[in-house]
Design an enzyme around this catalytic site. Sequence first.
Site, PDB file in Angstrom:
ATOM      1  N   HIS A 239      -8.090  -2.203  -2.252  1.00 37.39           N
ATOM      2  CA  HIS A 239      -7.063  -2.216  -3.773  1.00 37.39           C
ATOM      3  C   HIS A 239      -7.993  -3.430  -4.045  1.00 37.39           C
ATOM      4  O   HIS A 239      -7.333  -3.224  -5.434  1.00 37.39           O
ATOM      5  CB  HIS A 239      -6.047  -3.435  -2.439  1.00 37.39           C
TER       6      HIS A 239
ATOM      7  N   ARG B 157     -10.694  -5.277  -9.928  1.00 37.92           N
ATOM      8  CA  ARG B 157     -11.607  -6.416  -9.734  1.00 37.92           C
ATOM      9  C   ARG B 157     -12.301  -6.129 -10.430  1.00 37.92           C
ATOM     10  O   ARG B 157     -13.337  -6.652 -10.450  1.00 37.92           O
ATOM     11  CB  ARG B 157     -11.760  -7.303  -8.876  1.00 37.92           C
TER      12      ARG B 157
END
Length: 246
Positions: A195, A200
């Site tokens: 996740h 990111r």
Amino acid sequence: MSDTPTESAAPSFRSDVTVELVKHSAADSDVLFAARVSTAGEQSLEEVTKDPERSKGLINFLMRDRHGSPFEHNSMTFFISAPIFVFREFMRHRAGWSYNEESGRYRELQPVFYVPGESRKLVQEGRPGKYVFVEGTQAQHELTGRVMADSYRASYEAYQEMLAAGVAREVARTVLPVGLYSSMYATCNARSLMHFLGLRTQHEAATVPSFPQREIEMVGEQMEEAWAKLMPLTHAAYNKNGRIAP
């Protein structure tokens, strides 16, 4: 605990981040025994010692159909050195993560500061939600480095002045900038890491594009490299299925 300052070091400047995998219990077989308990019960324990390559289709199925909990039965602990502003973004990730960071209340913080390297794109073009970063000019890079270094030196001198006057560390630290380097341990499982990486990092295999700040992406890239070596089948299935956490 005394607040007497140590002999201060000269400020130093970095443009990198470092990530070290210090502890782990993580393998593709962890996914398999966790998944197969639903149909095999105690016989699923046999999967602990089996070659997971024989069952990579199951891992891909779980990833594709987003059966996520089998990807939680593992653990990785990273030691990360990065600017404070990176950690403030990092700690937006709460589910499946544990953190412990060095404390400016209990130790004198060292003067190590972030200055963007030459490869860091400096100029933002476009409106919020629809923008790109482009290369800065040589003059912009020189300005950025000079202004940041001057600001860092001034703030650290103020910090040292307060410590020398007997001001508590927890008060004196408030003058320090978010470009100061800190260190922390971050522990996660594969599902929480996926996740994190989906948000990111930028990747050509991602179904949903992400636009992370470059400095936290640098951390994510190093964490992903370490994880891919521990769980190669899971990592491959993650990429194959659009880098969406199950």
